[in-house]
Design a protein around this motif. Structure first.
Motif, PDB file in Angstrom:
ATOM      1  N   GLU A   1      55.853 -16.058 142.990  1.00  0.00           N
ATOM      2  CA  GLU A   1      56.608 -16.683 144.085  1.00  0.00           C
ATOM      3  C   GLU A   1      56.161 -16.073 145.408  1.00  0.00           C
ATOM      4  N   PHE A   2      54.868 -16.199 145.699  1.00  0.00           N
ATOM      5  CA  PHE A   2      54.343 -15.497 146.875  1.00  0.00           C
ATOM      6  C   PHE A   2      54.345 -16.364 148.129  1.00  0.00           C
ATOM      7  N   ILE A   3      54.770 -17.624 148.012  1.00  0.00           N
ATOM      8  CA  ILE A   3      54.855 -18.485 149.197  1.00  0.00           C
ATOM      9  C   ILE A   3      56.318 -18.567 149.612  1.00  0.00           C
ATOM     10  N   PRO A   4      56.615 -18.228 150.877  1.00  0.00           N
ATOM     11  CA  PRO A   4      58.029 -18.225 151.282  1.00  0.00           C
ATOM     12  C   PRO A   4      58.628 -19.633 151.291  1.00  0.00           C
ATOM     13  N   TYR A   5      59.914 -19.705 150.954  1.00  0.00           N
ATOM     14  CA  TYR A   5      60.573 -21.012 150.893  1.00  0.00           C
ATOM     15  C   TYR A   5      61.192 -21.423 152.228  1.00  0.00           C
ATOM     16  N   THR A   6      61.915 -20.494 152.844  1.00  0.00           N
ATOM     17  CA  THR A   6      62.731 -20.906 153.991  1.00  0.00           C
ATOM     18  C   THR A   6      62.318 -20.246 155.299  1.00  0.00           C
ATOM     19  N   ALA A   7      61.075 -19.756 155.367  1.00  0.00           N
ATOM     20  CA  ALA A   7      60.649 -19.091 156.600  1.00  0.00           C
ATOM     21  C   ALA A   7      60.354 -20.136 157.672  1.00  0.00           C
ATOM     22  N   ASP A   8      60.610 -19.774 158.941  1.00  0.00           N
ATOM     23  CA  ASP A   8      60.304 -20.682 160.038  1.00  0.00           C
ATOM     24  C   ASP A   8      58.818 -20.643 160.344  1.00  0.00           C
ATOM     25  N   LEU A   9      58.234 -19.465 160.212  1.00  0.00           N
ATOM     26  CA  LEU A   9      56.809 -19.299 160.481  1.00  0.00           C
ATOM     27  C   LEU A   9      56.169 -18.634 159.272  1.00  0.00           C
ATOM     28  N   VAL A  10      54.998 -19.120 158.907  1.00  0.00           N
ATOM     29  CA  VAL A  10      54.323 -18.558 157.740  1.00  0.00           C
ATOM     30  C   VAL A  10      52.889 -18.193 158.114  1.00  0.00           C
ATOM     31  N   VAL A  11      52.546 -16.943 157.898  1.00  0.00           N
ATOM     32  CA  VAL A  11      51.163 -16.518 158.075  1.00  0.00           C
ATOM     33  C   VAL A  11      50.447 -16.835 156.780  1.00  0.00           C
ATOM     34  N   ALA A  12      49.411 -17.658 156.855  1.00  0.00           N
ATOM     35  CA  ALA A  12      48.786 -18.131 155.620  1.00  0.00           C
ATOM     36  C   ALA A  12      47.273 -18.091 155.733  1.00  0.00           C
ATOM     37  N   PRO A  13      46.586 -17.900 154.609  1.00  0.00           N
ATOM     38  CA  PRO A  13      45.128 -17.953 154.641  1.00  0.00           C
ATOM     39  C   PRO A  13      44.677 -19.369 154.956  1.00  0.00           C
ATOM     40  N   SER A  14      43.702 -19.455 155.840  1.00  0.00           N
ATOM     41  CA  SER A  14      43.147 -20.737 156.227  1.00  0.00           C
ATOM     42  C   SER A  14      41.682 -20.766 155.771  1.00  0.00           C
ATOM     43  N   ALA A  15      40.967 -21.823 156.110  1.00  0.00           N
ATOM     44  CA  ALA A  15      39.583 -21.944 155.622  1.00  0.00           C
ATOM     45  C   ALA A  15      38.667 -20.871 156.229  1.00  0.00           C
ATOM     46  N   ASN A  16      37.621 -20.545 155.547  1.00  0.00           N
ATOM     47  CA  ASN A  16      36.571 -19.615 156.008  1.00  0.00           C
ATOM     48  C   ASN A  16      37.091 -18.234 156.383  1.00  0.00           C
ATOM     49  N   GLY A  17      37.989 -17.722 155.646  1.00  0.00           N
ATOM     50  CA  GLY A  17      38.464 -16.359 155.898  1.00  0.00           C
ATOM     51  C   GLY A  17      39.348 -16.219 157.123  1.00  0.00           C
ATOM     52  N   HIS A  18      39.670 -17.328 157.752  1.00  0.00           N
ATOM     53  CA  HIS A  18      40.563 -17.257 158.914  1.00  0.00           C
ATOM     54  C   HIS A  18      42.015 -17.214 158.437  1.00  0.00           C
ATOM     55  N   TRP A  19      42.871 -16.804 159.353  1.00  0.00           N
ATOM     56  CA  TRP A  19      44.301 -16.821 159.071  1.00  0.00           C
ATOM     57  C   TRP A  19      44.983 -17.789 160.014  1.00  0.00           C
ATOM     58  N   ALA A  20      46.015 -18.428 159.542  1.00  0.00           N
ATOM     59  CA  ALA A  20      46.721 -19.401 160.372  1.00  0.00           C
ATOM     60  C   ALA A  20      48.196 -19.043 160.439  1.00  0.00           C
ATOM     61  N   LEU A  21      48.778 -19.340 161.586  1.00  0.00           N
ATOM     62  CA  LEU A  21      50.228 -19.227 161.716  1.00  0.00           C
ATOM     63  C   LEU A  21      50.769 -20.637 161.594  1.00  0.00           C
ATOM     64  N   THR A  22      51.441 -20.923 160.490  1.00  0.00           N
ATOM     65  CA  THR A  22      51.903 -22.291 160.266  1.00  0.00           C
ATOM     66  C   THR A  22      53.419 -22.356 160.371  1.00  0.00           C
ATOM     67  N   ALA A  23      53.899 -23.572 160.577  1.00  0.00           N
ATOM     68  CA  ALA A  23      55.337 -23.746 160.774  1.00  0.00           C
ATOM     69  C   ALA A  23      56.000 -24.143 159.465  1.00  0.00           C
ATOM     70  N   GLY A  24      57.135 -23.552 159.186  1.00  0.00           N
ATOM     71  CA  GLY A  24      57.894 -23.916 157.997  1.00  0.00           C
ATOM     72  C   GLY A  24      59.134 -24.706 158.351  1.00  0.00           C
ATOM     73  N   SER A  25      59.431 -24.788 159.643  1.00  0.00           N
ATOM     74  CA  SER A  25      60.601 -25.541 160.098  1.00  0.00           C
ATOM     75  C   SER A  25      60.307 -26.100 161.489  1.00  0.00           C
ATOM     76  N   GLU A  26      61.200 -26.940 161.981  1.00  0.00           N
ATOM     77  CA  GLU A  26      60.999 -27.517 163.323  1.00  0.00           C
ATOM     78  C   GLU A  26      60.991 -26.432 164.380  1.00  0.00           C
ATOM     79  N   GLU A  27      61.916 -25.492 164.215  1.00  0.00           N
ATOM     80  CA  GLU A  27      61.996 -24.365 165.142  1.00  0.00           C
ATOM     81  C   GLU A  27      60.657 -23.619 165.167  1.00  0.00           C
ATOM     82  N   GLY A  28      60.085 -23.411 163.989  1.00  0.00           N
ATOM     83  CA  GLY A  28      58.798 -22.736 163.894  1.00  0.00           C
ATOM     84  C   GLY A  28      57.710 -23.512 164.619  1.00  0.00           C
TER      85      GLY A  28
END
Lengths: 362, 141
Positions: free
Chosen positions: A159-186
């Motif tokens: 269960e390594f992916i957060p369920y209710t976070a507003d912002l999620v730091v996630a691996p993106s393509a080519n070794g980059h990292w992305a800050l993605t939104a988990g909610s509208e507020e995010g």
């Protein structure tokens, strides 16, 4: 889901900068994250002013305390006064959601930043002196390279992916990292903080690879000491237990201040054990170590988020978290329940359907 | 169980149905097993998981929880919660490979004295077919 922003490759520096920008543009009163403490330690810190603040280490790969537990204490009397950016791991967020369901905390005014989690190292590693290089090596985990020395509970965490976070730091393509939104507020926060950053998304391939590795890890960690076959094995596993109750103190779900296992009810007076002594010819002291652990399972297995804090603090190295993970998963599967998935979902033991489980009770 | 040894069973009976049923069984002079101890609870939902674990670790060969039929609870919905709790307890015991058959839940109304007799006798018969609870001799609990 709203767009995500590319934050580069250099973790954890990139993450620190991203947090900085979120703080500047998001209108937060404070941030709650891991920070360096005097003497080379790491612990959570609620920082409301930049000057004088210690070095913030968001998502540093250790869990000195369960953030859910700390947030419970902070919000038990009511919501946090200003908007606070809370940076935690998924299991900490899930643990807090579970405690909010028990009306012991408050989610209001908290904005959560979490991560597609690579796990954390045991606490003993920090006490032994932290090697800075380890942090950099750690953040390469989405490449599929196994990180050595993680906590056992983390090695087998699915269960390594957060369920209710507003912002999620996630691996993106080519070794980059992305800050993605988990909610509208995010989404709004990202747009405000990174108006010109290139768009980026979670890389499903990286997530898949992680899931495969974790499933294998789960089989591995649960196959040894946690593979209990009846009471005799249980007695063996808990034979080392000294009854310090540190596991329940570290547990995010165990919130009772008047714990039944610490009440006089559980103290074994000679009066009470007279019968036992007659039959068995001797009893272990402290008594009730196995009862303590099984009893605790009965109290919190439905909500166990398998964070591994209990095992981290065990002074005698009992695989507590693996046992609880195993039992917790079994109970949760029976009720089709995932702890911390949704704050609106009722606890399985606090709800019922009239026509269910007819096979139990005839 | 070996030899003439009798299993020991503990029962948590709800005040309004199962206990009244047990009472009626006595008044009706139904023959009941003697190796059965009763603890009366106001509702079957009073039986906390801890009670069941404590009974099993204390050496009881079986634990019976009995209450009103679903829908008949004196407190409207207590027995529904009991049912979920028993599911949880059995699941915990299963996950630890302990004998979950030692814990049973039955619905017995105040008038069902013969059902009470049947449930009890059957439970004890089943327990006779099992080994004696190892917790009875375990000193490191």
């Amino acid at each position: 889901m709203a767009r995500g922003a590319d934050i580069g490759t250099e973790m954890p520096k990139a993450l620190r900068e991203a947090v900085q920008r979120l703080m500047e543009t998001g209108g937060f009163e404070g941030t709650f994250t891991l920070a360096r403490t005097p003497g080379g330690g790491v612990d959570y810190f609620l920082s409301t002013k930049e000057e004088g603040a210690p070095e913030l280490l968001p998502l540093h790969p250790v869990m000195p305390n369960h953030a859910g537990r700390l947030l419970r204490e902070m919000t038990l009397g009511g919501a946090m006064r200003g908007k606070v950016l809370v940076i935690t791991r998924p299991c900490e967020l899930r643990g807090f959601v579970e405690i909010v369901k028990r009306l012991q905390g408050c989610l209001d005014n908290l904005v959560f930043l979490s991560v597609v989690c690579g796990g954390v190292f045991p606490l003993s590693m920090v006490s032994a002196g932290w090697d800075g290089k380890r942090t950099e090596e750690y953040w390469a985990y989405p490449d599929g390279r196994p990180v050595q020395g993680l906590r056992p509970a983390c090695q087998g965490c699915t269960e390594f992916i957060p369920y209710t976070a507003d912002l999620v730091v996630a691996p993106s393509a080519n070794g980059h990292w992305a800050l993605t939104a988990g909610s509208e507020e995010g989404g709004r926060l990202i747009e405000r903080a990174f108006p010109s950053a290139p768009a980026a998304e979670m890389d499903p391939k990286a997530l898949e690879a992680m899931a495969v590795a974790r499933k294998a890890g789960r089989e591995e960690v649960l196959s040894h000491e946690a593979d209990v076959k009846g009471l005799s094995d249980l007695v063996k596993v808990f034979g080392r237990c000294i009854g310090c109750h540190a596991c329940s103190k570290a547990c995010p779900i165990c919130y009772c201040t008047l714990c039944t296992f610490e009440s006089s009810r559980m103290e074994d007076r000679m009066e009470q054990s007279k019968g036992q002594l007659e039959v068995k010819g001797g009893i272990r002291a402290p008594a009730g170590t196995v009862l303590f652990h099984i009893g605790r399972m009965g109290h919190m297995a439905v909500s166990c988020v398998a964070c591994g804090c209990c095992q981290d603090v065990c002074p005698v190295g009992i695989p507590v978290s693996l046992l609880f993970k195993k039992v917790g998963e079994a109970v949760q599967a029976r009720f089709e329940y995932v702890p911390g998935r949704d704050v609106k979902e009722a606890l399985p033991i606090n709800t019922f359907q009239p026509m269910e489980f007819k096979e139990v009770g005839e | 169980m070996s030899g003439n040894e009798e299993p020991r069973v503990l029962g948590f009976l709800c005040n309004w149905c199962a206990y009244a049923g047990a009472d009626l069984a006595g008044v009706s002079r139904l023959q009941l097993p003697a190796n059965f101890c009763v603890i009366r609870t106001m509702c079957s939902a009073r039986t906390e998981p801890l009670f069941l674990f404590k009974a099993l670790l204390g050496g009881m060969d079986g634990v019976l929880v009995a209450g009103c039929h679903p829908g008949d609870c004196h407190y409207q919905r207590g027995n529904y919660f009991t049912r979920r709790r028993l599911v949880m307890v059995q699941e915990i015991l299963k996950a630890l490979n302990m004998e979950h058959e030692r814990v049973r839940l039955h619905w017995i109304s105040a008038s069902e004295c013969s059902l009470y007799q049947k449930v009890l006798t059957e439970f004890i018969e089943d327990l006779k077919g099992m080994e004696r609870n190892v917790a009875r001799d375990e000193v490191f609990l």
